[in-house]
Design a protein around this motif. Structure first.
Motif: not given
Length: 614
Positions: A12-22, A585-602
Motif C-alpha cells: 500500500n505504501d502507507r505509513e501510519v502512526r498509532v499508539p504503542a501496543g495497538v 481507551r487510547a483517547l484517555l491518554e491521547e487527549v489533554r484536558y484544558v481547564e478553563l475555570s482556573d485560568r486568570p485570563d478567562f
C-alpha cells in the motif's frame, strides 16, 4: 500523550502512526487498509497473515498458523501482533472481504463484536466417558478460554438434554468478550443483538443492532424521565445534595427510561429481549453516575472530581435494562467531570484521533464540550454555555418541539412578509427554540437592527432605517422586544433584550473556549480546516449564522459540518467492534484536558467575546 509508533504497510505504501501496543490488524483497519479476516480479529480464523519486519513477539496461536521457518521469517497473525516499536508490514492480497459497517462520520467499522456465538454438537456421555458437561463444552471451544458465568452452568444440562433438538447435544455457546454467559439449545448462532444508548440530559436514544450484519433493526427516542429534577446536570446534582433520597429516585427514573426504550425497540423489530446480549452506553459523567447510583456531588463542586474515569465491569441489569441477564454493559471512559463518555464516543465516531486535518469539534449545549486536534495532538475543554441554546432562560424559549420557531428569515425589503418563520410541525408558533434564537439574533445583527454590542436600536432610529420592521419593536412587561409573531394584535413570540444577552453570554463562553485551545495548540483560527457541530442542536444550527454571531471560527460555511448524534454513533461502534473500544481507551491518554475555570485570563477573554463580529 501516549507514545506512538510508526507502521509502514506494503504494497500500500502507507505509513501510519498509532499508539504503542495497538495490534497491527487494528492499526490497518483504522486507516482503511484491509487485512483478510473472517472472524473479525478474534484470532480464530487464522486468515490475517502478515509478514512483519520488526520486534513482535510470537503469540500462542502463531505456531498453529505458521511453520517454524515462517515464524523466523516474521510471519504473524495481525490481530495478535502488538506494535510496541516501529514496524514494516507486508500485507498479502485479500482472499475474502471482511464484513464491515458504515458508522459514525463516514467511518467504516470492521465487524468484530464482543458477542460471539459458537454452535457445537457434543458427543454424548456414557459410563465409559463421564466427563462433565462443562468440560465437554469447553473442549469443543478449543480456540477460546472463556471465564464461565453461573447462569451458563445452570442452563447447560437442560440445553443439552431436554431441548428436543436433532441431533442431540447440539447447543450454541454465547460468549461475550471473554465470558461464557449462556448455553442455548440448538443452533442460534445467527441471532445476536445489542442495544446502543445515547443517554442525554434531555433526550435518550436507543438503537437495536443486529450484531451479525452491523445494521440497525430499530431506533427509538424519548425524553429523559429525570426532567422533573431540572433541565441540566447542575440542577440534578443540586437535587441530590438537598435531598438524600433524590439519588435513588433519579437512578430509578434513568432505569425506567432505558427499560421503556428497550421494550419499544424490541417490539418494533420483533426481537426477544433475551437475544440482546450486550448494551453500550454513552453519556456525560453526571448522567452515567446517576444511572449507576453513584453520588454525583463531587462533580458539581470544585475541584470537580469524578468517581472514576473508567468504570469496572457493569451489567445491563445494573442499568435496569431488561435484556439477557448475563449481558454486560459497555460504558465509555470519561476525560473529566465535564468532558464525559458521550464526548469520547463522539470523538471516536468522528475520527478526531485519526484525521490529519486540523478540526474543531463542538458539542453545543448547556455545557459545551470542545475538542481541537490534528490527528496527533488533541486538546479538549468544557465551556459553561448555559441553557440558552436549549430554549431555557429565554422569555419565549422552548425545546425543539411542535410549535417551536426553528428558522427565522428577515427581509426588510419585503412589504408583505419582512419576517418569515419556519415552525416545527407547521403549526401556529408557540415559542422559540435554540436554532430559532440564533437565527433571529444573526438576522437582526446582519441588517443592523441589533448593534455589535447586542443592543436593539431605539424606536426612532429603527423607524428611520427600517420602516417595515420598526413596529415590531415594542415593550413587554417593561422590557424592549422584537416581535416575531403576533396573536390577535398582541406579541406572542418575541426576542427580548435579555434574550440577546443570554445568547451573548453563551456564545462568548464557547468562543473563548475554542480560541484558547487554538492558542494552546499553537495554530491560528484560519488554519482550522473543518468544524464539526455535534448533537441534535448542531443538526439544526445554520453554519452561516453561527459564523455571523461569532459562535464558531470565521471560515467557509462549506467547512462547517453537522456531525449529528455522534455520541450514539460511537455507542454503536463500541457494540460492533472491539478494536473501536481500544480506540476509545487510547483517547484517555491521547487527549489533554484544558481547564478553563482556573485560568486568570478567562474572564477578560470572555468579555472580549461578548460583542458580535462587526
Amino acid at each position: 500523550m501516549a507514545d506512538r509508533v510508526r507502521i509502514s504497510f506494503s504494497p500500500n505504501d502507507r505509513e501510519v502512526r498509532v499508539p504503542a501496543g495497538v495490534s497491527v490488524f487494528d492499526a490497518a483497519s483504522w486507516h482503511g487498509i484491509a487485512i483478510d479476516s473472517t472472524c473479525g480479529g478474534h484470532g480464530t480464523c487464522r486468515k490475517c497473515r502478515v509478514r512483519i519486519d520488526g520486534p513482535v513477539e510470537v503469540s500462542t496461536s502463531d505456531p498453529r498458523a505458521f511453520s517454524s521457518e515462517e515464524l523466523a521469517d516474521g510471519w504473524r497473525l495481525a490481530c495478535l501482533a502488538r506494535a510496541e516499536a516501529d514496524l514494516a508490514v507486508e500485507v498479502p492480497p485479500l482472499v475474502t472481504r471482511p464484513k464491515a459497517a458504515m458508522v459514525g462520520v463516514g467511518r467504516q467499522v470492521i465487524l468484530r463484536p464482543a458477542v460471539q456465538k459458537r454452535c457445537v454438537t457434543l458427543t454424548e456421555p456414557s459410563l465409559a466417558d463421564q466427563q462433565s458437561d462443562l468440560e465437554r463444552l469447553l473442549a469443543a471451544l478449543d480456540d477460546l478460554e472463556p471465564t464461565v458465568d453461573l447462569l451458563a452452568v445452570r442452563n447447560l444440562p437442560k440445553a443439552l438434554r431436554d431441548s428436543g433438538v436433532d441431533p442431540d447435544f447440539t447447543v450454541t455457546a454465547v460468549v461475550v468478550d471473554d465470558r461464557l454467559v449462556d448455553v442455548e439449545p440448538g443452533d442460534t448462532s445467527g441471532v445476536r443483538y445489542g442495544i446502543a444508548f445515547d443517554l442525554g440530559t434531555t433526550t435518550v436514544v436507543a438503537t437495536l443492532l443486529d450484531l451479525s450484519t452491523g445494521t440497525p433493526a430499530a431506533v427509538r427516542s424519548m425524553l429523559n424521565r429525570q426532567q422533573p429534577f431540572g433541565a441540566d446536570v447542575i440542577t440534578r446534582i443540586s437535587a441530590t445534595m438537598l435531598d438524600p433520597s433524590a439519588l435513588d429516585r433519579l437512578t430509578a427514573l434513568a432505569h425506567e427510561t432505558l427499560a421503556t426504550l428497550v421494550r419499544e425497540v424490541c417490539d418494533e423489530a420483533g426481537v426477544d429481549p433475551l437475544r440482546v446480549y450486550e448494551v453500550a452506553l454513552a453519556g456525560n459523567a453526571t448522567m452515567t453516575q446517576l444511572a449507576l447510583g453513584i453520588d454525583p456531588e463531587p462533580l458539581g463542586v470544585a475541584p470537580f472530581v469524578m468517581s472514576t474515569r473508567t468504570l469496572p465491569r457493569v451489567l445491563a441489569a445494573d442499568l435496569g435494562v431488561p435484556v439477557h441477564p448475563g449481558a454486560p454493559a459497555y460504558t465509555f471512559p470519561a476525560l473529566g467531570a465535564y468532558v464525559g463518555g458521550d464526548i469520547v464516543a463522539g470523538m471516536l465516531a468522528s475520527g478526531m484521533d485519526r484525521d490529519k486535518r486540523l478540526r474543531l469539534f463542538v458539542d453545543v449545549g448547556t455545557n459545551c464540550e470542545i475538542v481541537l486536534g490534528d490527528g496527533q495532538r488533541l486538546l479538549a475543554t468544557a465551556a459553561p454555555a448555559g441553557p440558552a441554546f436549549e430554549g431555557a432562560a429565554i422569555r419565549c424559549g422552548m425545546r425543539a418541539a411542535e410549535g417551536a420557531v426553528e428558522v427565522v428569515k428577515i427581509d426588510q425589503a419585503s412589504a408583505d412578509h419582512p419576517v418569515r418563520l419556519q415552525v416545527i410541525g407547521d403549526v401556529e408558533p408557540r415559542g422559540l427554540c435554540g436554532s430559532g434564537l440564533v437565527d433571529a439574533v444573526a438576522e437582526l445583527v446582519a441588517i443592523g437592527l441589533l448593534d455589535s454590542s447586542g443592543r436593539l436600536l431605539a424606536f426612532d432610529a429603527a423607524q428611520e432605517k427600517f420602516p417595515r420592521l420598526a413596529d415590531r419593536l415594542c415593550e413587554v412587561a417593561g422590557e424592549r422586544v422584537f416581535v416575531l409573531h403576533w396573536d390577535g394584535g398582541e406579541p406572542a413570540v418575541y426576542l427580548s433584550q435579555r434574550d440577546v444577552r443570554e445568547l451573548q453570554f453563551a456564545k462568548a463562553a464557547i468562543a473563548t473556549g475554542w480560541q484558547l485551545l487554538v492558542e494552546e495548540l499553537g495554530v491560528r483560527e484560519s488554519d482550522i480546516q473543518q468544524v464539526l457541530l455535534a448533537g441534535s442542536f448542531g443538526s439544526y444550527l445554520s453554519p452561516a449564522n453561527a459564523v455571523r454571531i461569532g459562535l464558531v471560527p470565521n471560515i467557509s460555511v462549506l467547512r462547517i459540518v453537522s456531525a449529528g448524534n455522534v455520541a450514539g454513533e460511537g455507542a454503536k461502534m463500541a457494540l460492533l467492534s472491539m478494536r473501536e473500544r481500544a480506540g476509545a481507551r487510547a483517547l484517555l491518554e491521547e487527549v489533554r484536558y484544558v481547564e478553563l475555570s482556573d485560568r486568570p485570563d478567562f474572564n477578560d477573554r470572555f468579555i472580549e467575546q461578548l460583542a458580535f463580529p462587526a
